[in-house]
Every structure is written in structure tokens, then in C-alpha cells.
Design a protein around this motif. Structure first.
Motif, PDB file in Angstrom:
ATOM      1  N   ALA A  18       1.565  10.926 -10.745  1.00  0.00           N
ATOM      2  CA  ALA A  18       0.744  12.141 -10.823  1.00  0.00           C
ATOM      3  C   ALA A  18       1.485  13.242 -11.595  1.00  0.00           C
ATOM      4  O   ALA A  18       0.910  13.907 -12.467  1.00  0.00           O
ATOM      5  CB  ALA A  18       0.368  12.619  -9.420  1.00  0.00           C
ATOM      6  N   ARG A  43       1.391   4.028  -2.986  1.00  0.00           N
ATOM      7  CA  ARG A  43       1.243   5.465  -2.730  1.00  0.00           C
ATOM      8  C   ARG A  43       2.424   6.230  -3.342  1.00  0.00           C
ATOM      9  O   ARG A  43       2.241   7.227  -4.045  1.00  0.00           O
ATOM     10  CB  ARG A  43       1.162   5.695  -1.223  1.00  0.00           C
ATOM     11  N   ASP A  44       3.641   5.758  -3.087  1.00  0.00           N
ATOM     12  CA  ASP A  44       4.831   6.418  -3.652  1.00  0.00           C
ATOM     13  C   ASP A  44       4.774   6.427  -5.176  1.00  0.00           C
ATOM     14  O   ASP A  44       5.047   7.440  -5.819  1.00  0.00           O
ATOM     15  CB  ASP A  44       6.110   5.712  -3.194  1.00  0.00           C
ATOM     16  N   LYS A  55      -6.753  11.401  -6.138  1.00  0.00           N
ATOM     17  CA  LYS A  55      -6.665  12.480  -5.154  1.00  0.00           C
ATOM     18  C   LYS A  55      -5.876  13.669  -5.702  1.00  0.00           C
ATOM     19  O   LYS A  55      -6.233  14.815  -5.486  1.00  0.00           O
ATOM     20  CB  LYS A  55      -5.977  11.924  -3.894  1.00  0.00           C
ATOM     21  N   ARG A  56      -4.784  13.387  -6.418  1.00  0.00           N
ATOM     22  CA  ARG A  56      -3.823  14.432  -6.782  1.00  0.00           C
ATOM     23  C   ARG A  56      -4.003  15.035  -8.165  1.00  0.00           C
ATOM     24  O   ARG A  56      -3.477  16.115  -8.437  1.00  0.00           O
ATOM     25  CB  ARG A  56      -2.387  13.869  -6.690  1.00  0.00           C
ATOM     26  N   ALA A  83      -3.738   1.460  -4.281  1.00  0.00           N
ATOM     27  CA  ALA A  83      -3.136   2.650  -3.672  1.00  0.00           C
ATOM     28  C   ALA A  83      -2.665   3.631  -4.747  1.00  0.00           C
ATOM     29  O   ALA A  83      -2.761   4.851  -4.573  1.00  0.00           O
ATOM     30  CB  ALA A  83      -1.976   2.246  -2.763  1.00  0.00           C
ATOM     31  N   GLU A 107      -4.218   7.451  -5.100  1.00  0.00           N
ATOM     32  CA  GLU A 107      -3.323   8.608  -5.049  1.00  0.00           C
ATOM     33  C   GLU A 107      -3.532   9.511  -6.277  1.00  0.00           C
ATOM     34  O   GLU A 107      -3.576  10.731  -6.171  1.00  0.00           O
ATOM     35  CB  GLU A 107      -1.872   8.112  -4.995  1.00  0.00           C
ATOM     36  N   GLY A 142       2.158   6.183  -7.080  1.00  0.00           N
ATOM     37  CA  GLY A 142       1.060   7.059  -7.509  1.00  0.00           C
ATOM     38  C   GLY A 142       1.450   8.531  -7.477  1.00  0.00           C
ATOM     39  O   GLY A 142       1.084   9.308  -8.370  1.00  0.00           O
ATOM     40  N   ILE A 143       2.216   8.918  -6.453  1.00  0.00           N
ATOM     41  CA  ILE A 143       2.669  10.310  -6.345  1.00  0.00           C
ATOM     42  C   ILE A 143       3.584  10.641  -7.530  1.00  0.00           C
ATOM     43  O   ILE A 143       3.457  11.693  -8.154  1.00  0.00           O
ATOM     44  CB  ILE A 143       3.398  10.554  -5.010  1.00  0.00           C
ATOM     45  N   GLN A 154       0.829  -1.203   0.000  1.00  0.00           N
ATOM     46  CA  GLN A 154       0.000   0.000   0.000  1.00  0.00           C
ATOM     47  C   GLN A 154       0.873   1.266   0.000  1.00  0.00           C
ATOM     48  O   GLN A 154       0.638   2.210  -0.748  1.00  0.00           O
ATOM     49  CB  GLN A 154      -0.910  -0.013   1.228  1.00  0.00           C
ATOM     50  N   GLU A 155       1.909   1.221   0.823  1.00  0.00           N
ATOM     51  CA  GLU A 155       2.861   2.337   0.887  1.00  0.00           C
ATOM     52  C   GLU A 155       3.599   2.484  -0.452  1.00  0.00           C
ATOM     53  O   GLU A 155       3.804   3.587  -0.955  1.00  0.00           O
ATOM     54  CB  GLU A 155       3.869   2.018   1.998  1.00  0.00           C
TER      55      GLU A 155
END
Length: 297
Positions: free
Chosen positions: A227, A220-221, A261-262, A254, A258, A223-224, A216-217
Motif C-alpha cells: 500500500a 495481509r502484511d 481497503k488501504r 489477502a 488489504e 498488502g500493508i 492469509q496473515e
């Protein structure tokens, strides 16, 4: 020349993969040989020439395409640098191979080759605009715009793994600090967890809470990082390849969360994030396609 063939080669740090391909992408014969240690350009060349002779016994092939682990020059002749291979700086690999085999040769970065392979026969077939990220020893990238590989002014564009994720993060061999590669490569996963990606995948499959939390972490990375790339290119799809993509199902939610969201809806409308389809053969397939494109007879 209806039955003519080309050879696609993928040069990696541990293995060199070769395939003999017809024009429709059928692989007629393939061969994997160990990369010589140390992986000096001269030693690698000798192994490649020997392997080419094995796979092209009746001299049917008309051209050679090669993927190398690092940027090639804009003319597709010189391996400028291979971050993870010692002694590889401005190696005139195409000239060397042409001299040894008598066949016209084109080279490109291995991730670019994988992108071309996925565009030709894999997950990118239905898209004119997509990017590929290869999550492997390092993190490579390829950009396909209007159906063509985008290589930029001097041939080195599409180094998607080297964008900055954390300005003060771990040093990257590129000279950047905290690059996306430093959070999402196989080496980064080992550093962060002390485990291999395949093991973390099996643990997640078995429902291990820590492994699931790690993925999941990780997502997230990733996905950032994606973005930023989406805002620049607004592709139809992002194709995720390389060894780590075997655990796609565990990190994908995840990544998607992300991005949702972004990234503004106007920049991600209809965007698909999908796993690559060609696995380990993508680089070899794409190298063959580049040979066809360059030397269309």
C-alpha cells in the motif's frame, strides 16, 4: 554482429547461474555451479571465470552482465555491499571480470536484474510502469518507470523490502527495524512458523487450516507494505517473484483485500498484482539484457 551473444550471470548465496543469450532473449546454453563456501569475492570470482570458460568455449560472446545480492554503484562497476555474503564491500567486480575475460562487464543488484528480465521476457512485458518484489532469502525490489530501470541517484534505489512495516519489529541487517523483509522473506517465514514456505504451500494445497490462516496473515502484511509503495509510484502492475511466490494463490486474496481497503481508488485504478513468470532464471535473463543495453554494438 547479427549472431553475437552475451552472458548473463546471477550470483546467489548457494548457486551461481549463467546463461549465454542471443539478442532476442533465446538462452543458447546455461550452467549452474555451487557458490564456493565461504563466499569470499576472490573465491566467487574464480568460480565465475571457470564457469564462463565452460559456457563460452568458442568465445562467441561480446559482453557480460552480472546480478549480485546487494546494491551496485551507479556506474554498474562495483558491488557495494552484499548483505548476505561475507566480505563483500566495494568489490570492483566488473574490473576483475574484464581483466580475466577481456569482455566488457556490467553489474547490478539481483532484484534489479530480475525486474529487467521480467520486463523483457516475462510478466512485465505489457507494462511501461511496474514494480517487482522478490520474496526470497531476503526481499528485493525493482522499479521500472517508462520502460526503464529506475536506480536513483547512486544506483541503489528500489530496495522495496527494506521499507518499515512495524517500527518496533525484528532487527533487519540493513539497520532498519521491522522492515517488510522481516515479515515476508523465507527467513521470516521460518522464524514465524518453524516451517519452510514450500511445506506451508503443500499444507495449504491439502486444505490445512493453520497453513491457510498463515498465508492469509502473510498476505495481509505484504498488502500493508505494498500500500505504501503504491501511493508513491501508482504502478500499472506489481509483479511478485522469488521462491515464496510459488504460494501466490494462497496469499494473493489477502494482499488484494488489504490494498482495496488501504489505497484510494485514484491510486490503484487498473492496478494488477501478478506472479512473475521467469522463476529462477529471471536474474540471469535480466543480467543478459543489461549487457545488451550497455554494450549495444
Amino acid at each position: 554482429m547479427g549472431n553475437s551473444q552475451v552472458i548473463g550471470i546471477d550470483v546467489g548465496g548457494t548457486a551461481i547461474k549463467l546463461g549465454r543469450f542471443s539478442q532476442d532473449g533465446t538462452c543458447l546454453q546455461s550452467l549452474t555451479v555451487a557458490t564456493p563456501q565461504p563466499q569470499t569475492p576472490e573465491a566467487v570470482l574464480a568460480v565465475m571465470v571457470d564457469a564462463i570458460a565452460q559456457i563460452d568455449v568458442d568465445n562467441q560472446t561480446i559482453a557480460i552482465g552480472v546480478g549480485t545480492p546487494g546494491p551496485a554503484d551507479a556506474t554498474g562497476r562495483i558491488a557495494q555491499i552484499a548483505i548476505n555474503l561475507p566480505g563483500w564491500q566495494n568489490v570492483p567486480l566488473a574490473d576483475w571480470l574484464e581483466a580475466k575475460t577481456g569482455k566488457p562487464t556490467v553489474i547490478d543488484n539481483d532484484a534489479n536484474c530480475a525486474g529487467v528480465g521480467e520486463a523483457w521476457l516475462g510478466a512485465g512485458r505489457q507494462f511501461q510502469n511496474f514494480m517487482l518484489l522478490t520474496l526470497g532469502t531476503g526481499v528485493g525490489g525493482a522499479i521500472i518507470l517508462d520502460g526503464k530501470l529506475f536506480v536513483g541517484q547512486r544506483g541503489a534505489a528500489g530496495e522495496l523490502g527494506l521499507i518499515t512495516l512495524q517500527p518496533d519489529g525484528p532487527m533487519c541487517k540493513s539497520g532498519n527495524q521491522g522492515s517488510l523483509e522481516q515479515y515476508t522473506s523465507i527467513q521470516a517465514i521460518r522464524r514465524r512458523t518453524g516451517k519452510e514456505p514450500a511445506e506451508l504451500g503443500m499444507l495449504a494445497q491439502a486444505g490445512d487450516v493453520n497453513a491457510l490462516a498463515f498465508w492469509q496473515e502473510y498476505g495481509r502484511d505484504l498488502g500493508i507494505g505494498l500500500a505504501s509503495l503504491i501511493y508513491v509510484l501508482t504502478p500499472q502492475a506489481i509483479v511478485i517473484g522469488g521462491g515464496v511466490s510459488a504460494s501466490f494463490e494462497f496469499f494473493f486474496p489477502a494482499v488484494q483485500a488489504e490494498i482495496d481497503k488501504r489505497v484510494m481508488p485514484t491510486s490503484r485504478m487498473g492496478l494488477q498484482i501478478i506472479p512473475a513468470q521467469l522463476g529462477n532464471s529471471a536474474g540471469m535473463v535480466g543480467a543478459a539484457k543489461l549487457a545488451w543495453q550497455k554494450f549495444r554494438i
